[in-house]
Design a protein around this motif. Structure first.
Motif, PDB file in Angstrom:
ATOM      1  N   MET A  60      -1.306 -12.635  -3.891  1.00  0.00           N
ATOM      2  CA  MET A  60      -1.407 -11.997  -2.599  1.00  0.00           C
ATOM      3  C   MET A  60      -2.687 -11.155  -2.569  1.00  0.00           C
ATOM      4  SD  MET A  60       1.243  -9.358  -0.727  1.00  0.00           S
ATOM      5  CE  MET A  60       2.566 -10.515  -0.719  1.00  0.00           C
ATOM      6  N   LYS A  61      -3.354 -11.153  -1.436  1.00  0.00           N
ATOM      7  CA  LYS A  61      -4.564 -10.364  -1.285  1.00  0.00           C
ATOM      8  C   LYS A  61      -4.206  -8.892  -1.056  1.00  0.00           C
ATOM      9  CE  LYS A  61      -7.317 -14.101   0.492  1.00  0.00           C
ATOM     10  NZ  LYS A  61      -8.221 -14.562   1.508  1.00  0.00           N
ATOM     11  N   CYS A  62      -5.114  -8.007  -1.434  1.00  0.00           N
ATOM     12  CA  CYS A  62      -4.899  -6.572  -1.264  1.00  0.00           C
ATOM     13  C   CYS A  62      -4.628  -6.228   0.200  1.00  0.00           C
ATOM     14  CB  CYS A  62      -6.107  -5.789  -1.760  1.00  0.00           C
ATOM     15  SG  CYS A  62      -6.348  -5.867  -3.540  1.00  0.00           S
ATOM     16  N   SER A  63      -5.389  -6.826   1.104  1.00  0.00           N
ATOM     17  CA  SER A  63      -5.230  -6.517   2.527  1.00  0.00           C
ATOM     18  C   SER A  63      -3.856  -6.944   3.038  1.00  0.00           C
ATOM     19  CB  SER A  63      -6.335  -7.183   3.339  1.00  0.00           C
ATOM     20  OG  SER A  63      -6.369  -8.575   3.100  1.00  0.00           O
ATOM     21  N   GLU A  64      -3.327  -8.064   2.549  1.00  0.00           N
ATOM     22  CA  GLU A  64      -1.998  -8.523   2.959  1.00  0.00           C
ATOM     23  C   GLU A  64      -0.923  -7.555   2.484  1.00  0.00           C
ATOM     24  OE1 GLU A  64      -1.172 -12.554   1.679  1.00  0.00           O
ATOM     25  OE2 GLU A  64      -3.231 -13.138   2.126  1.00  0.00           O
ATOM     26  N   LEU A  65      -1.036  -7.120   1.229  1.00  0.00           N
ATOM     27  CA  LEU A  65      -0.049  -6.192   0.680  1.00  0.00           C
ATOM     28  C   LEU A  65      -0.118  -4.845   1.390  1.00  0.00           C
ATOM     29  CD1 LEU A  65       2.194  -5.658  -1.319  1.00  0.00           C
ATOM     30  CD2 LEU A  65       0.474  -5.095  -3.032  1.00  0.00           C
ATOM     31  N   TYR A  66      -1.316  -4.394   1.719  1.00  0.00           N
ATOM     32  CA  TYR A  66      -1.473  -3.121   2.439  1.00  0.00           C
ATOM     33  C   TYR A  66      -0.774  -3.204   3.797  1.00  0.00           C
ATOM     34  CZ  TYR A  66      -3.602   1.071   4.365  1.00  0.00           C
ATOM     35  OH  TYR A  66      -3.788   2.299   4.925  1.00  0.00           O
ATOM     36  N   ARG A  67      -0.954  -4.305   4.510  1.00  0.00           N
ATOM     37  CA  ARG A  67      -0.275  -4.485   5.806  1.00  0.00           C
ATOM     38  C   ARG A  67       1.229  -4.486   5.646  1.00  0.00           C
ATOM     39  NH1 ARG A  67      -3.203  -9.519   7.780  1.00  0.00           N
ATOM     40  NH2 ARG A  67      -4.256  -9.103   5.960  1.00  0.00           N
ATOM     41  N   LYS A  68       1.703  -5.119   4.578  1.00  0.00           N
ATOM     42  CA  LYS A  68       3.138  -5.180   4.313  1.00  0.00           C
ATOM     43  C   LYS A  68       3.700  -3.778   4.058  1.00  0.00           C
ATOM     44  CE  LYS A  68       6.206  -8.271   1.914  1.00  0.00           C
ATOM     45  NZ  LYS A  68       6.281  -9.400   1.003  1.00  0.00           N
ATOM     46  N   LEU A  69       2.965  -2.969   3.275  1.00  0.00           N
ATOM     47  CA  LEU A  69       3.415  -1.603   2.987  1.00  0.00           C
ATOM     48  C   LEU A  69       3.446  -0.748   4.245  1.00  0.00           C
ATOM     49  CD1 LEU A  69       1.512  -0.914  -0.357  1.00  0.00           C
ATOM     50  CD2 LEU A  69       3.971  -1.194  -0.080  1.00  0.00           C
ATOM     51  N   THR A  70       2.406  -0.817   5.069  1.00  0.00           N
ATOM     52  CA  THR A  70       2.378  -0.003   6.291  1.00  0.00           C
ATOM     53  C   THR A  70       3.457  -0.449   7.274  1.00  0.00           C
ATOM     54  OG1 THR A  70       0.614  -1.386   7.201  1.00  0.00           O
ATOM     55  CG2 THR A  70      -0.046   0.657   6.115  1.00  0.00           C
ATOM     56  N   LYS A  71       3.751  -1.740   7.300  1.00  0.00           N
ATOM     57  CA  LYS A  71       4.813  -2.251   8.172  1.00  0.00           C
ATOM     58  C   LYS A  71       6.172  -1.695   7.746  1.00  0.00           C
ATOM     59  CE  LYS A  71       6.813  -6.598   9.749  1.00  0.00           C
ATOM     60  NZ  LYS A  71       6.849  -8.042   9.518  1.00  0.00           N
ATOM     61  N   GLU A  72       6.349  -1.466   6.442  1.00  0.00           N
ATOM     62  CA  GLU A  72       7.598  -0.931   5.906  1.00  0.00           C
ATOM     63  C   GLU A  72       7.687   0.597   6.013  1.00  0.00           C
ATOM     64  OE1 GLU A  72      10.336  -2.493   4.581  1.00  0.00           O
ATOM     65  OE2 GLU A  72       9.472  -4.415   5.162  1.00  0.00           O
ATOM     66  N   GLY A  73       6.660   1.243   6.551  1.00  0.00           N
ATOM     67  CA  GLY A  73       6.733   2.678   6.764  1.00  0.00           C
ATOM     68  C   GLY A  73       5.914   3.522   5.800  1.00  0.00           C
ATOM     69  N   TRP A  74       5.184   2.921   4.892  1.00  0.00           N
ATOM     70  CA  TRP A  74       4.327   3.663   3.972  1.00  0.00           C
ATOM     71  C   TRP A  74       3.037   4.028   4.688  1.00  0.00           C
ATOM     72  CZ3 TRP A  74       5.899   5.204  -0.823  1.00  0.00           C
ATOM     73  CH2 TRP A  74       7.093   4.645  -1.275  1.00  0.00           C
ATOM     74  N   PHE A  75       2.529   5.225   4.444  1.00  0.00           N
ATOM     75  CA  PHE A  75       1.294   5.661   5.092  1.00  0.00           C
ATOM     76  C   PHE A  75       0.367   6.311   4.077  1.00  0.00           C
ATOM     77  CE2 PHE A  75       4.483   8.941   5.412  1.00  0.00           C
ATOM     78  CZ  PHE A  75       3.820  10.105   5.060  1.00  0.00           C
ATOM     79  N   ALA A  76      -0.918   6.225   4.364  1.00  0.00           N
ATOM     80  CA  ALA A  76      -1.938   6.767   3.463  1.00  0.00           C
ATOM     81  C   ALA A  76      -1.953   8.290   3.542  1.00  0.00           C
ATOM     82  CB  ALA A  76      -3.298   6.204   3.833  1.00  0.00           C
ATOM     83  N   VAL A  77      -1.996   8.931   2.381  1.00  0.00           N
ATOM     84  CA  VAL A  77      -2.068  10.384   2.301  1.00  0.00           C
ATOM     85  C   VAL A  77      -3.478  10.821   1.950  1.00  0.00           C
ATOM     86  CG1 VAL A  77      -1.192  12.418   1.097  1.00  0.00           C
ATOM     87  CG2 VAL A  77       0.340  10.519   1.597  1.00  0.00           C
ATOM     88  N   SER A  78      -4.070  10.158   0.959  1.00  0.00           N
ATOM     89  CA  SER A  78      -5.439  10.471   0.558  1.00  0.00           C
ATOM     90  C   SER A  78      -6.047   9.247  -0.095  1.00  0.00           C
ATOM     91  CB  SER A  78      -5.467  11.658  -0.402  1.00  0.00           C
ATOM     92  OG  SER A  78      -4.836  11.325  -1.614  1.00  0.00           O
ATOM     93  N   GLN A  79      -7.351   9.307  -0.283  1.00  0.00           N
ATOM     94  CA  GLN A  79      -8.056   8.190  -0.895  1.00  0.00           C
ATOM     95  C   GLN A  79      -9.178   8.719  -1.767  1.00  0.00           C
ATOM     96  OE1 GLN A  79      -9.306   5.171   1.826  1.00  0.00           O
ATOM     97  NE2 GLN A  79     -10.553   4.118   0.326  1.00  0.00           N
ATOM     98  N   LYS A  80      -9.333   8.111  -2.929  1.00  0.00           N
ATOM     99  CA  LYS A  80     -10.442   8.434  -3.816  1.00  0.00           C
ATOM    100  C   LYS A  80     -11.048   7.113  -4.256  1.00  0.00           C
ATOM    101  CE  LYS A  80     -11.790  11.207  -7.728  1.00  0.00           C
ATOM    102  NZ  LYS A  80     -11.392  12.176  -8.724  1.00  0.00           N
TER     103      LYS A  80
END
Length: 62
Positions: free
Chosen positions: A1-21
């Motif tokens: 699975m591509k990173c972008s696909e997994l990121y979309r899946k996580l955000t769809k399930e209610g996960w949200f970004a808090v910070s980024q480094k």
């Protein structure tokens, strides 16, 4: 699975970004405990082991 696909899946399930480094994003959920460190490398493929670990930590079944 591509990173972008997994990121979309996580955000769809209610996960949200808090910070980024750099390219790594910390994600939290409103009701679930814990933090997921997500390697956001765009269209690059994730390894199967890392993909399974992130999905397990997020409480998402394939």
């Amino acid at each position: 699975m591509k990173c972008s696909e997994l990121y979309r899946k996580l955000t769809k399930e209610g996960w949200f970004a808090v910070s980024q480094k750099g390219s790594h994003i910390k994600m939290r959920h409103e009701t679930k405990e814990g933090v997921i460190i997500f390697p956001n490398h765009g269209s690059q493929e994730l390894g199967k082991g890392l993909e399974n670990k992130i999905l397990k930590d997020a409480g998402i079944r394939k």
